[in-house]
Design an enzyme around this catalytic site. Structure first.
Site, PDB file in Angstrom:
ATOM      1  N   HIS A 139       0.828  -1.204   0.000  1.00 53.12           N
ATOM      2  CA  HIS A 139       0.000   0.000   0.000  1.00 53.12           C
ATOM      3  C   HIS A 139       0.866   1.259   0.000  1.00 53.12           C
ATOM      4  O   HIS A 139       1.881   1.334   0.696  1.00 53.12           O
ATOM      5  CB  HIS A 139      -0.881   0.048   1.251  1.00 53.12           C
ATOM      6  N   ASN A 171       7.894  -4.608   3.443  1.00 52.38           N
ATOM      7  CA  ASN A 171       6.471  -4.271   3.526  1.00 52.38           C
ATOM      8  C   ASN A 171       5.875  -4.688   4.872  1.00 52.38           C
ATOM      9  O   ASN A 171       5.084  -3.948   5.458  1.00 52.38           O
ATOM     10  CB  ASN A 171       5.705  -4.959   2.386  1.00 52.38           C
TER      11      ASN A 171
END
Length: 312
Positions: A139, A171
């Site tokens: 994201h 991440n």
């Protein structure tokens, strides 16, 4: 100074790949929000008499259409974004965070990743591009920034808000800790503006500088960025000035012992690497802007998620 120069040259901690799988889960469907709007070229000058073409007149050259590039501009509940049709990644994703708008009870477990129907099909990032690619769907606007309601949460799972990221050590770890750091800035500032996105930086090979990045999908469709950036503008209501921070991290496993300040750079250097201009409505001079890390301690709490889980 040497550290800054090497960043501009594009050698910021190099590359490296740690494989991780992040597959579709088949959860609740998401509805598209406001349609992405292609940025239109400037209107061409009016036709003039033969032999007397006005400066800037494009009617002769673009009579049958403007080829682009087109950057799709997207506005959702919790972010705005610019999408790159060639790389199938966002150019940038912008957020405004406050203590109030971070509140909510929406749960990411109720959302699933989706292709963005507002992007023409030939230019979309696809779910199958990520399947068994070895990369997480990372994201840019974090899901945890959109707990306002289910729709806002779902919108963060459009692939126009996503880019391929190394999973373990990035991440799921260091980048996630950086996202928490940005949210926690709302404890010290009233308004926090954050813009995140990918970078594609060169590395030196022999006596030459080369830009190399993987492309995932079958056929190849989505570029894998070499680095990611977050630039931050923060303000307190009782102060006239701003705090600005710019961070650029390699898309690779980063040990938690590495200080965040190792990835802090002057905003101008990140702008040059990204080809973007950030917060250009803010005058950059002493007394108006100050380095973020001079206002607060730029450190990451890598155990924050564990603490939140224990509090539930």
């Amino acid at each position: 100074m040497h550290r800054i120069v090497t960043f501009v040259a594009g050698t910021l901690l190099g590359g490296g790949v740690i494989y991780a799988v992040n597959r579709p889960t088949g959860k609740q469907a998401v509805q598209p929000a406001q349609s992405a709007q292609p940025v239109q070229p400037a209107q061409s000058a009016q036709p003039v008499q033969p032999g007397k073409r006005a400066p800037g007149d494009t009617s002769e050259f673009l009579r049958y259409g403007y080829p682009g590039p087109v950057s799709d501009f997207i506005v959702r509940s919790r972010y705005a974004a610019s999408y790159n049709r060639a790389l199938r990644n966002p150019n940038w994703v912008a957020e405004h965070l406050t203590r109030e708008n971070l509140q909510g009870t929406a749960d990411r477990a109720d959302s699933e990743f989706h292709e963005d129907p507002d992007i023409p099909s030939s230019f979309r990032a696809l779910l199958k591009d990520y399947y068994r690619s070895g990369y997480d769907r990372g994201h840019m606007c974090p899901a945890a920034d959109a707990k306002k309601d289910t729709q806002a949460m779902n919108e963060t799972f459009f692939l126009t808000n996503i880019a391929p990221q190394v999973g373990k050590g990035f991440n799921r770890n260091y980048w996630a800790s950086l996202e928490t750091f940005v949210r926690d800035l709302t404890k010290s500032f009233d308004d926090v503006y954050c813009i995140s996105g990918p970078l594609y930086l060169p590395q030196k090979e022999g006596d030459k500088w080369m830009v190399r990045y993987e492309v995932i999908g079958n056929p190849p469709n989505v570029a894998v960025p070499t680095h990611f950036f977050k630039v931050i503008l923060a303000k307190r209501k009782n102060e006239s000035g701003f705090a600005i921070g710019a961070f650029a991290l390699p898309n690779k496993e980063i040990d938690n012992s590495v200080p965040l300040t190792n990835f802090s750079f002057p905003l101008e250097y990140v702008e040059k690497a990204a080809g973007l201009k950030f917060f250009d409505q803010v005058e950059r001079k002493a007394g108006v802007v100050a380095p973020l890390c001079s206002k607060i301690q730029c450190t990451l709490d890598h155990d924050a998620w564990k603490k939140k889980r224990q509090q539930k």
